[in-house]
Design a protein around this motif. Structure first.
Motif, PDB file in Angstrom:
ATOM      1  N   MET A  35       0.848  -1.199   0.000  1.00  0.00           N
ATOM      2  CA  MET A  35       0.000   0.000   0.000  1.00  0.00           C
ATOM      3  C   MET A  35       0.875   1.237   0.000  1.00  0.00           C
ATOM      4  N   CYS A  99      -5.180  -4.026   2.458  1.00  0.00           N
ATOM      5  CA  CYS A  99      -6.249  -3.228   1.830  1.00  0.00           C
ATOM      6  C   CYS A  99      -7.553  -3.331   2.621  1.00  0.00           C
ATOM      7  N   THR A 101     -10.307  -3.496   1.449  1.00  0.00           N
ATOM      8  CA  THR A 101     -11.232  -4.393   0.745  1.00  0.00           C
ATOM      9  C   THR A 101     -11.021  -5.857   1.159  1.00  0.00           C
ATOM     10  N   ASN A 105      -3.031  -6.739  -0.904  1.00  0.00           N
ATOM     11  CA  ASN A 105      -2.491  -5.413  -1.188  1.00  0.00           C
ATOM     12  C   ASN A 105      -3.520  -4.597  -1.967  1.00  0.00           C
ATOM     13  N   CYS A 106      -3.220  -3.311  -2.123  1.00  0.00           N
ATOM     14  CA  CYS A 106      -4.198  -2.381  -2.713  1.00  0.00           C
ATOM     15  C   CYS A 106      -4.134  -2.332  -4.235  1.00  0.00           C
TER      16      CYS A 106
ATOM     17  N   ASP B   6     -13.353   1.543  -5.455  1.00  0.00           N
ATOM     18  CA  ASP B   6     -12.489   0.406  -5.140  1.00  0.00           C
ATOM     19  C   ASP B   6     -12.895  -0.898  -5.825  1.00  0.00           C
ATOM     20  N   ASP B  82      -4.326   1.632  -7.332  1.00  0.00           N
ATOM     21  CA  ASP B  82      -4.700   1.202  -5.977  1.00  0.00           C
ATOM     22  C   ASP B  82      -6.195   1.407  -5.738  1.00  0.00           C
ATOM     23  N   CYS B  83      -6.647   0.960  -4.564  1.00  0.00           N
ATOM     24  CA  CYS B  83      -8.081   0.883  -4.285  1.00  0.00           C
ATOM     25  C   CYS B  83      -8.790   2.222  -4.449  1.00  0.00           C
TER      26      CYS B  83
END
Lengths: 119, 119
Positions: A35, A99, A101, A105-106, B6, B82-83
């Motif tokens: 991230m 993350c 979510t 990882n993001c 996301d 990324d998200c």
């Protein structure tokens, strides 16, 4: 870029106009990027004091102890500084997904012809 | 953070207050972090058009074709998002050192008790 910053062994973080450093967290074992977040002086101080990654949440405008609610604490194994000292690389041992979510990882989507594709 | 950002497969870069995205360049083969830089819309467009990393130099305030003078071009193999879509991960094949100091990457010092140590 001044020689003093890129060859110095003095830690002189160059806080941005917003008062923040960029922080990239990577898995200490694999080196994979988990991230990207930001740190203000309080977040850096808390990270150094506890050995656990703390960031500054720009959206919530508050100190963010990563994993404090989710359990996905990031134990900091090593901190590296880039040449102009405005960015930190955190080598961490994550206790869970980086993350929000729930993903490890993001960076779970790649750009392909203007659209995103899940990895 | 909105669900749309996301989980979406729409590329909706969230440019910061400064008009920039954070871009982390990693070696496509090893995954090792090479450098952290920034992109404005022109830099992203040039990167996509040429397949070579372009950044926005905050210090020089100009579009920066990485390697144009040094030869250390970064061929972009893949771009991940990324998200919350405010950061890009560039998987690159570097033709030379990422760092202006001639080092392979910009993270050649670690923090140790308030001082820096060369790796």
């Amino acid at each position: 870029m001044s020689h003093s910053l890129d060859e110095s062994l003095e830690f002189q973080p160059r806080w941005g106009a917003d008062g923040l450093l960029t922080a990239v967290a990577v898995d200490a074992q694999s080196g994979a990027v988990l991230m990207v977040a930001h740190m203000n002086p309080d977040a850096l101080a808390a990270t150094l004091a506890t050995g656990e990654a703390h960031y500054w949440s720009r959206s919530r405008r508050e100190l963010w102890h990563k994993g404090a609610t989710s359990g996905a604490i990031q134990r900091v194994v090593e901190i590296r500084v880039d040449c102009d000292q405005d960015c930190l690389l955190l080598l961490v041992e994550p206790a869970g997904p980086a993350c929000h979510t729930g993903r490890v990882n993001c960076f779970y989507r790649r750009l392909d012809g203007g659209r995103l594709v899940m990895l």
